[in-house]
Design an enzyme around this catalytic site. Structure first.
Site, PDB file in Angstrom:
ATOM      1  N   LYS A 115      -5.323   3.108   7.600  1.00 35.03           N
ATOM      2  CA  LYS A 115      -6.467   2.435   8.219  1.00 35.03           C
ATOM      3  C   LYS A 115      -6.155   0.941   8.386  1.00 35.03           C
ATOM      4  O   LYS A 115      -5.392   0.380   7.573  1.00 35.03           O
ATOM      5  CB  LYS A 115      -7.727   2.663   7.385  1.00 35.03           C
ATOM      6  CG  LYS A 115      -7.682   2.073   5.962  1.00 35.03           C
ATOM      7  CD  LYS A 115      -8.130   0.629   5.947  1.00 35.03           C
ATOM      8  CE  LYS A 115      -7.917  -0.018   4.605  1.00 35.03           C
ATOM      9  NZ  LYS A 115      -8.159  -1.463   4.609  1.00 35.03           N
TER      10      LYS A 115
ATOM     11  N   ASP B 176     -10.607  -5.873   7.037  1.00 32.35           N
ATOM     12  CA  ASP B 176      -9.580  -4.980   6.498  1.00 32.35           C
ATOM     13  C   ASP B 176     -10.119  -4.232   5.281  1.00 32.35           C
ATOM     14  O   ASP B 176     -10.000  -3.005   5.212  1.00 32.35           O
ATOM     15  CB  ASP B 176      -8.308  -5.764   6.151  1.00 32.35           C
ATOM     16  CG  ASP B 176      -7.230  -4.864   5.576  1.00 32.35           C
ATOM     17  OD1 ASP B 176      -6.556  -4.173   6.353  1.00 32.35           O
ATOM     18  OD2 ASP B 176      -7.072  -4.844   4.339  1.00 32.35           O
TER      19      ASP B 176
ATOM     20  N   SER C  58      11.788   0.504   7.200  1.00 28.43           N
ATOM     21  CA  SER C  58      11.191  -0.798   6.921  1.00 28.43           C
ATOM     22  C   SER C  58      12.242  -1.875   7.081  1.00 28.43           C
ATOM     23  O   SER C  58      13.397  -1.681   6.685  1.00 28.43           O
ATOM     24  CB  SER C  58      10.619  -0.838   5.499  1.00 28.43           C
ATOM     25  OG  SER C  58      10.145  -2.121   5.166  1.00 28.43           O
ATOM     26  N   ARG C  59      11.858  -3.001   7.638  1.00 31.81           N
ATOM     27  CA  ARG C  59      12.807  -4.106   7.794  1.00 31.81           C
ATOM     28  C   ARG C  59      13.165  -4.752   6.469  1.00 31.81           C
ATOM     29  O   ARG C  59      14.283  -5.221   6.284  1.00 31.81           O
ATOM     30  CB  ARG C  59      12.226  -5.171   8.723  1.00 31.81           C
ATOM     31  CG  ARG C  59      12.122  -4.772  10.178  1.00 31.81           C
ATOM     32  CD  ARG C  59      11.506  -5.886  10.995  1.00 31.81           C
ATOM     33  NE  ARG C  59      10.156  -6.221  10.503  1.00 31.81           N
ATOM     34  CZ  ARG C  59       9.434  -7.247  10.937  1.00 31.81           C
ATOM     35  NH1 ARG C  59       9.948  -8.077  11.839  1.00 31.81           N
ATOM     36  NH2 ARG C  59       8.224  -7.472  10.474  1.00 31.81           N
TER      37      ARG C  59
ATOM     38  N   ILE D  93       0.828  -1.203   0.000  1.00 28.56           N
ATOM     39  CA  ILE D  93       0.000   0.000   0.000  1.00 28.56           C
ATOM     40  C   ILE D  93       0.864   1.255   0.000  1.00 28.56           C
ATOM     41  O   ILE D  93       0.524   2.257  -0.633  1.00 28.56           O
ATOM     42  CB  ILE D  93      -0.985  -0.013   1.187  1.00 28.56           C
ATOM     43  CG1 ILE D  93      -2.072   1.040   0.988  1.00 28.56           C
ATOM     44  CG2 ILE D  93      -0.264   0.206   2.511  1.00 28.56           C
ATOM     45  CD1 ILE D  93      -3.047   0.718  -0.099  1.00 28.56           C
TER      46      ILE D  93
END
Length: 308
Positions: A90, A168, A36-37, A14
């Site tokens: 969200k 979701d 971010s990993r 996303i």
């Protein structure tokens, strides 16, 4: 006017598909970092986690949190404590309580907190809200059905506790109807279809009523292949209204009133910039509250195991 330096935390599908293009087209922001990993963005500073980002880039002014909801609270609290404005993908959190705490923390710190609902920025939503505000709603039928394998490939977190399962996407429909219906509504019954090997539901059927006893029904399903369905049909005392294609197409009676492109995430970042400029927050938890009610009141029905 100087742009706001912003970082994205949690760089999954996303973030790459929606957040990056929206930021690229918004002069109010400059995307200066990603945390971010497992992923990075060419030409943008990369950090493994949010704490390293906050420690090494104190110049960053805002954080857009796109990590799964189960880990978002601690990230948001750290960003707020560091004096950053925070935008939440969200759903805004795994529980209502933690979102309320973030609201209080942001107010105390004097920073903006924005709990986003991207579907509210679909092309037809604002006009639908305006039209319905002067009508009596008699019934609502929501059909929100899509293919989980297409939209969430390999994303195990969505099936875990706090990941919401079919809610979701379903919460997108709830975010629209909580925005456009003129009266509040309340869950009366529900059924959640839960795969035998999962924690989250793969489908849900919900029934609501408002103060005038309008019949409001929603069906969410993650098992639909082929064409995807994101439709809301409303009967009123002045005739029917339909929001289809995720809210981008508005029909009143037999007339198509609006049919627009994808303006949801640009709308979110325009709103975030406005909130920052005005020193305000926007934390509406109504869609998440309805999901919580569904888990409280809905009957769970075991269905076949789900495998990728």
């Amino acid at each position: 006017m100087n742009s706001t330096s912003i970082a994205i935390v949690g760089f999954g599908k996303i973030a790459r598909d929606q957040h990056v293009p929206a930021l690229h087209d918004n002069a109010a922001f400059t995307l200066d970092a990603v945390a971010s990993r497992n992923a990075s963005l060419e030409g943008v500073a990369h950090f493994r986690d949010i704490q390293t980002l906050l420690d090494e880039r104190p110049d960053i002014q805002a954080i857009s949190l796109c990590a799964p909801p189960q880990v978002r609270y601690s990230q948001a609290r750290a960003a707020i404590a560091a004096g950053k404005h925070v935008m939440l993908e969200k759903p805004p959190g795994a529980t209502l309580s933690e979102v309320e705490d973030l609201r209080a923390q942001a107010e105390h710190a004097g920073v903006t907190l924005f709990a986003t609902w991207h579907s509210r920025y679909a092309a037809g939503v604002a006009q639908a809200r305006e039209w319905l505000n002067e009508r009596r709603v008699r019934s609502v039928n929501v059909q929100w059905k899509e293919d989980v394998r297409r939209w969430h490939p390999g994303q195990e977190w969505i099936w875990e506790a706090g990941g919401l399962g079919v809610f979701d996407p379903g919460i997108n429909a709830l975010s629209i109807i909580t925005a456009i219906l003129p009266e509040p509504f309340f869950l009366t019954q529900g059924e959640l279809a839960v795969p035998a090997n999962r924690q989250g539901p793969i489908a849900a059927t919900l029934a609501f009523r408002d103060a005038h006893d309008a019949d409001i029904r929603a069906e969410f399903d993650w098992r639909q292949t082929g064409p995807q369905t994101w439709d809301i049909h409303i009967e009123t005392d002045a005739g029917p209204l339909s929001l289809t294609q995720g809210g981008s197409r508005l029909t009143i009676g037999d007339e198509v009133m609006m049919e627009g492109g994808d303006a949801e995430y640009p709308g979110l970042y325009a709103r975030f910039a406005e909130l920052i400029a005005n020193g305000e927050s926007d934390v509406d938890v109504a869609p998440l509250r309805h999901v919580a009610d569904a888990f409280l009141l809905g009957q769970r029905v075991s269905v076949d195991a789900f495998h990728e």
